[in-house]
Each structure stands twice: as structure tokens, then as C-alpha cells.
Design an enzyme around this catalytic site. Sequence first.
Site, PDB file in Angstrom:
ATOM      1  CD  GLU A  43      -2.626   1.262   2.823  1.00 51.86           C
ATOM      2  OE1 GLU A  43      -2.341   0.441   3.655  1.00 51.86           O
ATOM      3  OE2 GLU A  43      -3.961   1.764   2.598  1.00 51.86           O
ATOM      4  CE  LYS A 114      -7.342   1.478   3.210  1.00 50.45           C
ATOM      5  NZ  LYS A 114      -6.388   1.861   3.986  1.00 50.45           N
ATOM      6  CB  CYS A 155      -4.659  -1.420   4.400  1.00 52.64           C
ATOM      7  SG  CYS A 155      -3.840  -1.643   5.825  1.00 52.64           S
TER       8      CYS A 155
HETATM    9  N1  LIG Z   1      -3.461   1.080   6.401  1.00 53.83           N
HETATM   10  C1  LIG Z   1      -4.484   0.602   6.815  1.00 53.83           C
HETATM   11  O1  LIG Z   1      -5.411   0.795   6.245  1.00 53.83           O
HETATM   12  C2  LIG Z   1      -4.033   0.072   8.232  1.00 53.83           C
HETATM   13  C3  LIG Z   1      -5.257  -0.928   8.803  1.00 53.83           C
HETATM   14  O2  LIG Z   1      -6.188  -1.204   8.157  1.00 53.83           O
HETATM   15  C4  LIG Z   1      -4.999  -1.306  10.182  1.00 53.83           C
HETATM   16  O3  LIG Z   1      -6.133  -1.796  10.872  1.00 53.83           O
HETATM   17  O4  LIG Z   1      -3.919  -1.164  10.626  1.00 53.83           O
END
Ligand SMILES: NC(=O)CC(=O)C(=O)O
Length: 273
Positions: A43, A114, A155
Site C-alpha cells: 500500500e 480502497k 489494507c
Molecule cells: N493502512 C491501513 O488501512 C491500516 C489498517 O487497516 C489497520 O487496521 O491497521
Amino acid sequence: MSVFTVGICQMGVIPDKLANIEKARTMIGDAAIKGSRLVVLPEMFNCPYQSELFPDYAESVADGPTITMLAECAAQNKVIVVGGSIPEKDEAGNVFNTSFVFNENGDLIGRHRKVHLFDVAIKGGTVFQESKTLAAGSSMTVVNTSLGTMGVAICYDVRFPELARAMALKGAQVIIYPAAFGPVTGPAHWELLMRARAVDNQVYIIAAAPALNAAAEYKAYGHSMIVDPWARVLAVASEEETVITGKVDFRTLEKVRDELPILKHRKPEVYED
Ligand SMILES: NC(=O)CC(=O)C(=O)O
């Protein structure tokens, strides 16, 4: 293709977009040399994971240097590239957290924005508000490739089992999560969530994280991971920059689904509106 190698580039991200792009180019090449047919980046691999920086690093699909590099690397190495995610700007000026997918000819074959933005305030831990600068995506992404059917989500999307289940029901055999968990949610939930999504949908999970950069404001947890449909961890990184690889074998997926046919035993009439 029922058996192939997947490579994850767990790269360190620094506050220099061009350097990040060149690092990704090198690491995709390294993954290809290790035999990977599918290569996945983390990401926000071209930008430090900080909300206020996303608009400055954002680029459009029409002329972005990161997107150009991803297409070139896919074609030159003859691999499918899931380009982690980057800040993507649309014509209206909205910025999304977007993953672009390229096939072995360098053609863009998929794009995931996302869906669930990471807006959290964990007391004594992580405070983050993606929605300060990002807009949310509104659709699910399942891509047909020469290697199989792949779902892509980013994520925080992993915390929504409905999305993974919907991708599996649409045919996803592999679900890819470019991600960047931090020092609080990483140790608590990273492996648990990735293995849970694998076992509850009987799919391969490819979870690609950035390496820890000790100088960064947001400290990435790392631990990129490849999980099979029985929830076995096939490969896992530590925090350092590295390329890890693992084998996807759809005969394993079919065996697990034949022996324990949970997707066939669903009773949606009981739990869906
Ligand atoms: N970058 C993210 O979205 C982080 C995430 O989801 C987490 O739970 O930590």
C-alpha cells in the site's frame, strides 16, 4: 495455470517519489528473477503513509510516472503486477488510494480504489484519518488473469469479511491485499485477519506490506505474508526490505473446497436480507 510463484516486494518507502518508483522497478525485477509470475507491491509504495502527503504525491492514470513504471515492468518482465497502491487523482481532483493491475503485456486490466477508509483513533496507539484527504472507492474488484481469478482490496478493506466473501463468490481464487498495518494493529491483528480471510473463503491470500522505515512518522509493521486456503502461512517476511516468494497451487484450493465444502453449505436465506 494451476501452479505458479508469487512474489511480494516488501519495500521501504521514503519521502522521495522518484526514488520509490525506481526501488519498486528494481524489486519487481528481483521478484521476476526469483521466478514470480505474479508480483505484488505494498500500500502507498510511492508515498509515505501520511494523509497530508497523499495529494502532493497523487497522479492521474493518464500520465502518472508510477503507473508508467508499473506497465513497463509488467511487460519487460512478463509478469502480472499488482501495483500495491498509490494516491490516484481523478479529473475532478478527488484523490483515491488505488491499486492498478497490469497483465504480462503491460495492459491495465484492473483498478481497485480502497473502499473502507482507515479512520481510527486507538487510545495510546494509532490515530489516522484517511478521509482527511482521500475519497472512498465504491466497487469491488475481481480480475480475470492468465493465472486465475484474483480479488484485490486494500489494507483496512481486510477487516470487512463481507467484501472478501463477495469476491470469493464472484470467483476469486486469490485475494490480494496491498496493506500497511502499523505497530499497534500489526502485532494484534495482521496474521489473524489474513489467515481468517483465507480459511473462511478457502482462497490464497497475498498480503504485501512496506518494510519498516524507522525514520517514518507511520511505522509499518511489515510481515508480508502468503497464506494458502487451509490458512497455512507459506511465506512471511520480518520488518526488513525483502522479496518473499511462495507457490500458489490451485490443486490445494480444489482439495480444500472438496473436502470441506463450506462455500456450498452456505444458507444465505438465513442471514441475508
Ligand atoms: N493502512 C491501513 O488501512 C491500516 C489498517 O487497516 C489497520 O487496521 O491497521
